[in-house]
Design an enzyme around this catalytic site. Structure first.
Site, PDB file in Angstrom:
ATOM      1  N   GLY A 171      -0.624 -11.751  18.571  1.00 46.06           N
ATOM      2  CA  GLY A 171      -0.112 -12.878  19.059  1.00 46.06           C
ATOM      3  C   GLY A 171       1.156 -13.514  18.253  1.00 46.06           C
ATOM      4  O   GLY A 171       1.912 -14.086  19.237  1.00 46.06           O
ATOM      5  N   GLY A 226       0.717  -1.178  -0.013  1.00 46.15           N
ATOM      6  CA  GLY A 226      -0.150  -0.041  -0.034  1.00 46.15           C
ATOM      7  C   GLY A 226       0.865   1.351   0.137  1.00 46.15           C
ATOM      8  O   GLY A 226       1.979   1.144  -0.180  1.00 46.15           O
ATOM      9  N   PHE A 227       0.030   2.517   0.170  1.00 53.48           N
ATOM     10  CA  PHE A 227       0.798   3.839   0.077  1.00 53.48           C
ATOM     11  C   PHE A 227       2.017   3.752   1.156  1.00 53.48           C
ATOM     12  O   PHE A 227       3.262   3.771   0.676  1.00 53.48           O
ATOM     13  CB  PHE A 227      -0.183   4.880   0.174  1.00 53.48           C
ATOM     14  CG  PHE A 227       0.298   6.340   0.415  1.00 53.48           C
ATOM     15  CD1 PHE A 227       1.385   6.716  -0.507  1.00 53.48           C
ATOM     16  CD2 PHE A 227      -0.204   7.096   1.291  1.00 53.48           C
ATOM     17  CE1 PHE A 227       1.910   7.979  -0.169  1.00 53.48           C
ATOM     18  CE2 PHE A 227       0.148   8.281   1.639  1.00 53.48           C
ATOM     19  CZ  PHE A 227       1.315   8.655   1.084  1.00 53.48           C
ATOM     20  N   THR A 266      -1.935  11.916   4.952  1.00 52.49           N
ATOM     21  CA  THR A 266      -1.050  11.870   4.563  1.00 52.49           C
ATOM     22  C   THR A 266      -0.966  11.723   2.979  1.00 52.49           C
ATOM     23  O   THR A 266      -1.831  11.186   2.415  1.00 52.49           O
ATOM     24  CB  THR A 266      -0.064  10.714   5.097  1.00 52.49           C
ATOM     25  OG1 THR A 266      -0.253  10.870   6.457  1.00 52.49           O
ATOM     26  CG2 THR A 266       1.177  10.570   4.608  1.00 52.49           C
ATOM     27  N   TYR A 322     -14.834   1.658   9.753  1.00 54.91           N
ATOM     28  CA  TYR A 322     -13.499   2.065   9.814  1.00 54.91           C
ATOM     29  C   TYR A 322     -13.096   2.458  11.115  1.00 54.91           C
ATOM     30  O   TYR A 322     -12.185   2.038  11.750  1.00 54.91           O
ATOM     31  CB  TYR A 322     -13.143   2.926   8.656  1.00 54.91           C
ATOM     32  CG  TYR A 322     -11.669   3.220   8.539  1.00 54.91           C
ATOM     33  CD1 TYR A 322     -10.720   2.219   8.085  1.00 54.91           C
ATOM     34  CD2 TYR A 322     -10.999   4.758   8.870  1.00 54.91           C
ATOM     35  CE1 TYR A 322      -9.353   2.689   8.045  1.00 54.91           C
ATOM     36  CE2 TYR A 322      -9.855   4.994   8.751  1.00 54.91           C
ATOM     37  CZ  TYR A 322      -9.080   3.960   8.355  1.00 54.91           C
ATOM     38  OH  TYR A 322      -7.484   4.405   8.128  1.00 54.91           O
ATOM     39  N   GLY A 369      -3.612  -3.012  -2.056  1.00 61.65           N
ATOM     40  CA  GLY A 369      -2.367  -2.676  -2.542  1.00 61.65           C
ATOM     41  C   GLY A 369      -2.128  -3.087  -3.800  1.00 61.65           C
ATOM     42  O   GLY A 369      -2.885  -3.676  -4.409  1.00 61.65           O
ATOM     43  N   ALA A 423      -0.967   0.590  13.284  1.00 58.08           N
ATOM     44  CA  ALA A 423      -1.228   1.962  12.790  1.00 58.08           C
ATOM     45  C   ALA A 423      -2.770   2.442  12.877  1.00 58.08           C
ATOM     46  O   ALA A 423      -3.594   1.667  12.421  1.00 58.08           O
ATOM     47  CB  ALA A 423      -1.167   1.940  11.242  1.00 58.08           C
ATOM     48  N   TYR A 440      -3.024  -6.309  25.110  1.00 52.62           N
ATOM     49  CA  TYR A 440      -1.865  -7.299  24.907  1.00 52.62           C
ATOM     50  C   TYR A 440      -0.692  -6.554  25.845  1.00 52.62           C
ATOM     51  O   TYR A 440       0.108  -7.711  26.311  1.00 52.62           O
ATOM     52  CB  TYR A 440      -1.544  -7.600  23.695  1.00 52.62           C
ATOM     53  CG  TYR A 440      -2.217  -8.705  22.994  1.00 52.62           C
ATOM     54  CD1 TYR A 440      -1.409  -9.941  22.876  1.00 52.62           C
ATOM     55  CD2 TYR A 440      -3.558  -9.032  22.786  1.00 52.62           C
ATOM     56  CE1 TYR A 440      -1.950 -11.123  22.447  1.00 52.62           C
ATOM     57  CE2 TYR A 440      -3.981 -10.408  22.286  1.00 52.62           C
ATOM     58  CZ  TYR A 440      -3.317 -11.258  22.112  1.00 52.62           C
ATOM     59  OH  TYR A 440      -3.612 -12.483  21.749  1.00 52.62           O
ATOM     60  N   LYS A 446     -10.566   0.637  14.141  1.00 51.40           N
ATOM     61  CA  LYS A 446      -9.511   1.205  14.549  1.00 51.40           C
ATOM     62  C   LYS A 446      -9.489   1.460  16.113  1.00 51.40           C
ATOM     63  O   LYS A 446      -8.458   1.626  16.773  1.00 51.40           O
ATOM     64  CB  LYS A 446      -9.127   2.611  14.045  1.00 51.40           C
ATOM     65  CG  LYS A 446      -8.771   2.447  12.378  1.00 51.40           C
ATOM     66  CD  LYS A 446      -7.233   1.635  12.157  1.00 51.40           C
ATOM     67  CE  LYS A 446      -6.990   1.763  10.789  1.00 51.40           C
ATOM     68  NZ  LYS A 446      -5.717   0.763  10.710  1.00 51.40           N
TER      69      LYS A 446
END
Length: 328
Positions: free
Chosen positions: A103, A11-12, A176, A146, A37, A115, A160, A150
């Site tokens: 994991g 991807g970007f 970005t 989305y 991608g 991210a 974790y 996130k």
């Protein structure tokens, strides 16, 4: 040689991260299922001994043989066209994919950077947005697939870290841009530049008073690299705090491209945020980071990249054929 796994590598941002870690002397293991991608973003690395690529969907079990020092989890649709077209996969890569990679990090004793995004703030009621702001998100709206993916991703990452002691980092990425962005992916910059190159009028949604803050990709990658190498475990905003309205930005694009298009206005999509501006105090204090590339310079470099695309690429309205097999 340190070994790093980068998901979403074609991807970007993923492809630029591959370049950076190759430059830093790492052995890079790239992973992508190519739903959004494109292998052309990383094909220049295939000849290198310290680079390997795996075509794999991280929502399925992830196995990487040998030692692993770092993981960067960047596998996710990131544009509205993508995550509205494949909402289930967007949720799965944020939930199942993140679970699988955490994991793996636990098994390998690797440090993992997740991210996240400014979208976790939703349509913010606090401006600029600090990392302490919890957000204003419509969980059942179209963008919720989305945003909530996130937000869950951040929650399970911290679980974790606290419960299993996994070394984790969380970057909240603001808008970005730069070379290797896809045209017509629903985001502001490639949409405007694609329209300008095709001689079309520039489409602004709403009245154009909503704001965005654009960070050039080189600056973003530097911030991500510094965060990964830091000792800080809570989320950090990485973005450019210089804010501009969409209407003013459209005029900048017309001036940059030397075209004579008009700006036309259409209805604002549901839950589209009215303001986006990062507070980067933590990035400055903890990482010694702030953006260096001005918008004029960054936009010029990005436009030069888009001008190299073929006519076929410019005419495409979407980058990928989302077949039935990709909707599972």
């Amino acid at each position: 040689m340190k070994r790093i796994l980068i998901t979403g590598a074609a991807g970007f941002l993923g492809s630029h991260l591959c370049d950076r870690f190759i430059k830093e002397g790492f052995h890079v293991i790239a992973m992508d299922n190519l739903i959004t991608g494109d292998l052309k973003n990383i094909e220049h690395l295939f000849k290198l001994e310290q680079f390997e690529y795996y075509h794999h969907d991280v929502t399925k079990f992830v196995h990487v043989p040998g030692k692993l020092d770092y993981i960067l989890h960047f596998a996710s649709p990131a544009s509205p066209i993508d995550y509205l077209k494949i909402p289930i996969q967007t949720l799965k890569v944020g939930a199942l994919g993140t679970h699988n990679l955490l994991g793996l990090a636990k098994e390998k004793g690797a440090r993992i950077l997740i991210a996240s995004t400014s979208e976790i703030y939703g349509d913010p009621l606090v401006h600029p947005q600090t990392e302490e702001y919890y957000g204003n998100v419509n969980t059942i709206g179209p963008r919720g697939v989305y945003d909530e993916a996130k937000r869950f991703q951040e929650s399970i990452t911290m679980a974790y870290h606290r419960f299993h002691g996994v070394e984790t980092r969380i970057v909240r990425i603001f808008n970005t841009y730069g070379p290797r962005m896809r045209l017509n992916d629903g985001r502001v910059i490639p949409a405007f530049m694609g329209q300008a190159l095709r001689g079309e009028d520039l489409t602004v949604f709403g009245d154009g008073s909503q704001t965005r803050s654009f960070c050039y990709v080189d600056d973003e990658i530097e911030g991500i690299y510094r965060l990964l190498m830091s000792d800080y475990t809570l989320p950090v905003n990485i973005g450019n705090p210089h804010e501009i309205t969409i209407s003013d930005f459209a005029e900048e694009i017309i001036k940059l491209t030397g075209t004579e298009q008009k700006v036309i206005y259409k209805d604002l999509p549901k839950d589209d945020p009215m303001q986006r501006q990062p507070d980067i105090t933590k990035a400055k204090e903890i990482l010694g980071w702030e953006p260096k590339v001005g918008r004029e310079e960054g936009m010029r470099k990005t436009f030069e990249y888009f001008k190299t695309l073929s006519n076929d690429e410019l005419e495409k309205t979407e980058h990928r054929d989302f077949s039935e097999r990709n909707k599972k």
